[in-house]
Design a protein around this motif. Structure first.
Motif, PDB file in Angstrom:
ATOM      1  N   UNK A  64     122.483  63.287  57.747  1.00 23.34           N
ATOM      2  CA  UNK A  64     123.901  63.541  57.501  1.00 23.34           C
ATOM      3  C   UNK A  64     124.774  62.978  58.623  1.00 23.34           C
ATOM      4  N   UNK A  65     124.217  62.793  59.807  1.00 21.43           N
ATOM      5  CA  UNK A  65     125.008  62.248  60.921  1.00 21.43           C
ATOM      6  C   UNK A  65     125.373  60.792  60.669  1.00 21.43           C
ATOM      7  N   UNK A  66     124.411  59.884  60.434  1.00 18.34           N
ATOM      8  CA  UNK A  66     124.821  58.510  60.108  1.00 18.34           C
ATOM      9  C   UNK A  66     125.570  58.403  58.789  1.00 18.34           C
ATOM     10  N   UNK A  67     125.261  59.271  57.831  1.00 18.99           N
ATOM     11  CA  UNK A  67     126.015  59.255  56.580  1.00 18.99           C
ATOM     12  C   UNK A  67     127.499  59.494  56.851  1.00 18.99           C
ATOM     13  N   UNK A  68     127.794  60.551  57.566  1.00 15.73           N
ATOM     14  CA  UNK A  68     129.182  60.890  57.847  1.00 15.73           C
ATOM     15  C   UNK A  68     129.832  59.835  58.741  1.00 15.73           C
ATOM     16  N   UNK A  69     129.110  59.372  59.759  1.00 16.32           N
ATOM     17  CA  UNK A  69     129.668  58.382  60.678  1.00 16.32           C
ATOM     18  C   UNK A  69     130.023  57.084  59.958  1.00 16.32           C
ATOM     19  N   UNK A  70     129.132  56.599  59.107  1.00 15.73           N
ATOM     20  CA  UNK A  70     129.420  55.366  58.387  1.00 15.73           C
ATOM     21  C   UNK A  70     130.437  55.589  57.270  1.00 15.73           C
ATOM     22  N   UNK A 182     133.537  64.249  54.165  1.00 12.27           N
ATOM     23  CA  UNK A 182     132.894  65.385  54.836  1.00 12.27           C
ATOM     24  C   UNK A 182     132.577  66.504  53.849  1.00 12.27           C
ATOM     25  N   UNK A 183     133.460  66.703  52.878  1.00 10.54           N
ATOM     26  CA  UNK A 183     133.215  67.740  51.878  1.00 10.54           C
ATOM     27  C   UNK A 183     131.976  67.457  51.054  1.00 10.54           C
ATOM     28  N   UNK A 184     131.726  66.177  50.749  1.00  9.22           N
ATOM     29  CA  UNK A 184     130.531  65.818  49.993  1.00  9.22           C
ATOM     30  C   UNK A 184     129.260  66.072  50.791  1.00  9.22           C
ATOM     31  N   UNK A 207     124.131  65.611  43.606  1.00 13.33           N
ATOM     32  CA  UNK A 207     124.616  65.467  44.972  1.00 13.33           C
ATOM     33  C   UNK A 207     123.905  64.307  45.677  1.00 13.33           C
ATOM     34  N   UNK A 208     124.609  63.643  46.591  1.00 14.18           N
ATOM     35  CA  UNK A 208     124.003  62.514  47.289  1.00 14.18           C
ATOM     36  C   UNK A 208     122.748  62.948  48.041  1.00 14.18           C
TER      37      UNK A 208
END
Length: 258
Positions: A64-70, A182-184, A207-208
């Motif tokens: 979730x960290x690289x997902x959110x960052x990208x 972020x909500x996703x 959901x992803x």
């Protein structure tokens, strides 16, 4: 090609690119730190507790960290031009507009795919080296056995980047677009996980976070997500997350004055 080169240079020249890339790659250190901590706890436990101790696959947790960052990178790639007013110059140079969005999408996709691969595989390697054969051999299986899931997790990172880019073009507000991304990641799965059946299982499958395991034909039984999609269905939903906002943004960008 000139438009693509221009977008590449834009991305290289802004500080936010380096900040988001650094945040994405920090997942390797986060995973290693947690793995070392839990390994120490495991070693200090009694044999009885060690026998029943289990650990989550941390590369799945920390993706979730690289997902959110990208995702944020994708948002800023579009909204920063609206914020600074540079978008008027960009549209004047590229009057058809859609090639500009396509060039941004290509640039964001390549960067986020590379960063996603480094983050996911790097986290897996770091955690595996720290955990060893502890926790009933959770990380002792052959690398080839984990490879399909690692690839599937990696693919979700550019999906978030393209989702962010599309939302940035649609909403033109960095705060609003980042809030949706972020909500996703954080909010929607919690809400869906608390819904009664069959809604929890049905919506949770879309959901992803549920898609990587479904993409390789595996189950999400131990998570809040559902597992109703076939691999082809999971691939279609994953493509939809990236494509639908971009298609809508392309149509809307061509119709707006700016």
């Amino acid at each position: 090609m000139s438009v693509l080169t221009s977008e590449y240079l834009k991305m290289r020249s802004v500080r936010s690119t380096y900040l988001t890339v650094g945040l994405a790659l920090s997942t390797i250190l986060l995973g290693l730190a947690l793995a070392v901590t839990v390994a120490g706890t495991y070693d200090a436990a009694s044999p009885g507790r060690q026998a029943i101790a289990r650990i989550a696959y941390l590369e799945e947790v920390f993706v979730i960290v690289p997902q959110l960052a990208m995702g944020v990178l994708g948002v800023l790639a579009m909204t920063s031009e609206y914020t600074t007013g540079l978008i008027r110059t960009s549209f004047a140079i590229v009057p058809r507009r859609w090639p500009l969005l396509a060039a941004k999408a290509a640039t964001v996709t390549v960067l986020s795919l590379v960063i996603g691969a480094v983050a996911v595989f790097g986290t897996y390697a770091a955690v595996r080296s720290a955990i060893g054969d502890r926790f009933a051999g959770a990380y002792a299986s052959a690398f080839g056995d984990r490879l399909p899931l690692l690839i599937a997790l990696t693919l979700t990172v550019p999906v978030f980047a393209l989702l962010g880019l599309g939302l940035g073009a649609l909403l033109r507000s960095p705060a609003a677009a980042i809030a949706v991304v972020a909500g996703l990641v954080y909010v929607l799965p919690i809400i869906i996980g608390n819904l009664p059946e069959p809604w929890s299982e049905t919506l949770g499958s879309l959901m992803i976070g549920a898609l990587p395991r479904q993409l390789i034909g595996d189950s999400n039984a131990s998570s809040v997500y559902g597992s109703l999609l076939s691999p082809l269905g999971a691939a279609a939903v994953m493509i939809g997350y990236a494509a639908v906002p971009l298609i809508a943004a392309t149509v809307l960008v061509r119709r707006r004055d700016v």
